[in-house]
Design an enzyme around this catalytic site. Sequence first.
Site, PDB file in Angstrom:
ATOM      1  N   ASP A 155      -3.169  -2.938   2.845  1.00 42.45           N
ATOM      2  CA  ASP A 155      -3.630  -3.343   4.492  1.00 42.45           C
ATOM      3  C   ASP A 155      -4.723  -4.095   4.367  1.00 42.45           C
ATOM      4  OD1 ASP A 155      -1.741  -1.156   5.180  1.00 42.45           O
ATOM      5  OD2 ASP A 155      -3.273   0.280   5.358  1.00 42.45           O
ATOM      6  N   GLU A 186       0.759  -1.014  -0.144  1.00 43.95           N
ATOM      7  CA  GLU A 186       0.099   0.022  -0.150  1.00 43.95           C
ATOM      8  C   GLU A 186       0.878   1.350  -0.080  1.00 43.95           C
ATOM      9  OE1 GLU A 186      -3.904   1.745   2.302  1.00 43.95           O
ATOM     10  OE2 GLU A 186      -3.647  -0.270   2.158  1.00 43.95           O
ATOM     11  N   TYR A 197      -0.173  -2.960  13.458  1.00 45.90           N
ATOM     12  CA  TYR A 197      -1.135  -2.028  12.635  1.00 45.90           C
ATOM     13  C   TYR A 197      -2.178  -1.170  13.545  1.00 45.90           C
ATOM     14  CZ  TYR A 197      -4.479  -1.128   8.747  1.00 45.90           C
ATOM     15  OH  TYR A 197      -5.275  -0.519   7.639  1.00 45.90           O
TER      16      TYR A 197
END
Length: 726
Positions: free
Chosen positions: A104, A8, A309
């Site tokens: 992601d 990403e 994350y």
Amino acid sequence: MKSLVIAEKPSVARDIARVLKCSKKLPGAFEGNTYIVTWALGHLVTLADPENYDAKYKAWKMEDLPLIPKKWDLTVIPGTAKQYKSVKMLLFRKDVGDIIIATDAGREGELVARWILDKSGCRKPLKRLWISSVTDKAIREGFTKLKDGRAYNDLYAAAESRAKADWLVGINATRALTCKYNAQLSCGRVQTPTLAMIADRETKIRNFKPENYWSLDVLAKNIHFTWQDAASGSYRSFQEERLQDLAKRLKTGTLKVKTIAKTHKKQGAPALYDLTELQREANKRFGFSAKETLSIAQRLYENHKVLTYPRTDSRYLSSDIVPTLKERLQAIRIAPYQSLIGPLLRTPIKANKNFVDNSKVSDHHAIIPTEEYVQPEHMSNEERKIYDLVVRRFISVLYPPFEYEQTTITATYEGEAFIARGKVVKEMGWRAAIGGEIANDNETNEDVKEQALPALKEGQELTVTQTKLNAKKTTPPERFTEGTLLSAMENPAKYLTMGSAQDKKTLVQTGGLGTVATRADIIEKLFSSFLIEKRDKYLQITTKGKQLLELVPEDLKKPELTAKWETELGAIAEGKKKAAPFIGEIEGYTKELLGEIKRGEATFRHDNLTNKKCPNCGKLLLSVQGKNARMLVCQDRECGYRETIARTSNARCPNCHKKMELIKKGDSETFVCKCGHKEKLEAFKARREKEGAGVSKRDVQKYMKNQQSESVGSSLGDMLKNLDLK
């Protein structure tokens, strides 16, 4: 044949490339013997704007609405077109056999990659990398467990449906409002109910009528007692005469100890952080905005690789993470955590439902440290603050409960009750790691202060030595801060009137208004649209925001719309419903909204006009308060001119020590404080040099750059291109 990996962001791509030994640099990629690693820059492709379907839609006209594409088009975002071209070339290389999506792991991440593939027309086999951290270990393990990309087709369908629905409602309603009232007005299914919550809070504050009430404190044998109403259990009374009379009688009276209750209590550590809770805590402690906290956490995840994350809505870990906990503790075994971690490493870690629960983890688990060795000296001050919050919360859940003995003494006088409380700590437990105040077990106890209590016996009489009647007033609810607004967005049913219990339940289950990843952007959009402003730390609706709520259809102000959408999108993601019927419903809903807007009879009035004319079009400028600056903006939506006239700086007033504004007039810049202090920039710099702390040139240059007047495009359409109308 080689596999093409699409990450990403460039930073994640570099990490994956290093682990996969892809050392050869290509334009927008890294190549190795087995893999080629490339990246997006967030979204490279998005839904086409109306003018992409027909040039006539560049002009905003009510008669062109509704805009409903028969066939949806994707367009390459101009600012990232170069990278898209590089990715497309790699997709069609003859030696690339399959594609590995490494964006992601979530709904929006799936959309980033799939739109690139759809726009390019690539139909090569797909695999999916699904990981929650970007450490070398996580990447290596993830590539041994790649999943079939087709397993995520339904997730992609849900993501694209959400984007199309927001486009239909946002673009059409915004154009309709703007055309009808000739003002820069925008609305959406998330931002409008959020604005409505702020407005509703403001209404409650303005309509609030304070009431007088009284409380009674009594001192007997050096113990502070508080009167309690026997019927209601409250520590306040709205009858002054009742407590006045009681106080007079007590001056020559004695309290009789009725009961002494000792209770052993345990208090577990607070749950791990999800993004919303982290944003809330950082706003409360450090004054960070939701956007700032997300940006800092993202850097700690991507650049430093010391946090997992951050865009997660879970506050729990899955059971497969438990075996890695000691390794994570080893990685953070540095001052000031070393003494806290030592005892945890010497004994087996006991996982329990307080922080490990597979049923409460969806795409990503809670935010915790990674196994990467941490180097705080490489972090900024802000990064260290956020990292410290996460680490201490992580350590705390591994510690035993905080244990204490609470003593409650109930004494009586002529049938009236008086309460005293004390607390003796037995075991600090997790509080040794996290610190902080002990929460009361009952909200009504807040009027009874904790104290050291002597040994007493039931039936013992205590001579009253002092009475104090306290006169107080009820207070209105506080205005929202960014932190408390995040809480309200997470559970809007507490703040807005909702129709059905099922809608409330759905909103709770789906996480409220917006997502953990989008709430910060929604708040920023309310600021940039001048619908809200910040006064000190509190958010207030502007007159523009108030008028907008009077003009938009009633349905758009209610959180039920999001509840309904999320139910449908959840069913699509699970494969229980097709996307086409949902989009058909949204098209019908869009037509209904437009009909309501067109039938509206209200008017929009600018009440912030200045005498200064726009240098571009000659119309009078509007004075607006941005998030951190005061600006002049053109009232004409097609002109878009704006200039900053004053910006809140980090410079502190030498008198009251509050942040000062830096105001520009011509070539002169002056610091001005609310307390009245004024100081030229040159004088400020000279004073700071004498004090041994020079002004940052970078800060001054950044401010000067923001002072320059700037155009935001020839139409509001240009301005909306990069806005997510949720």
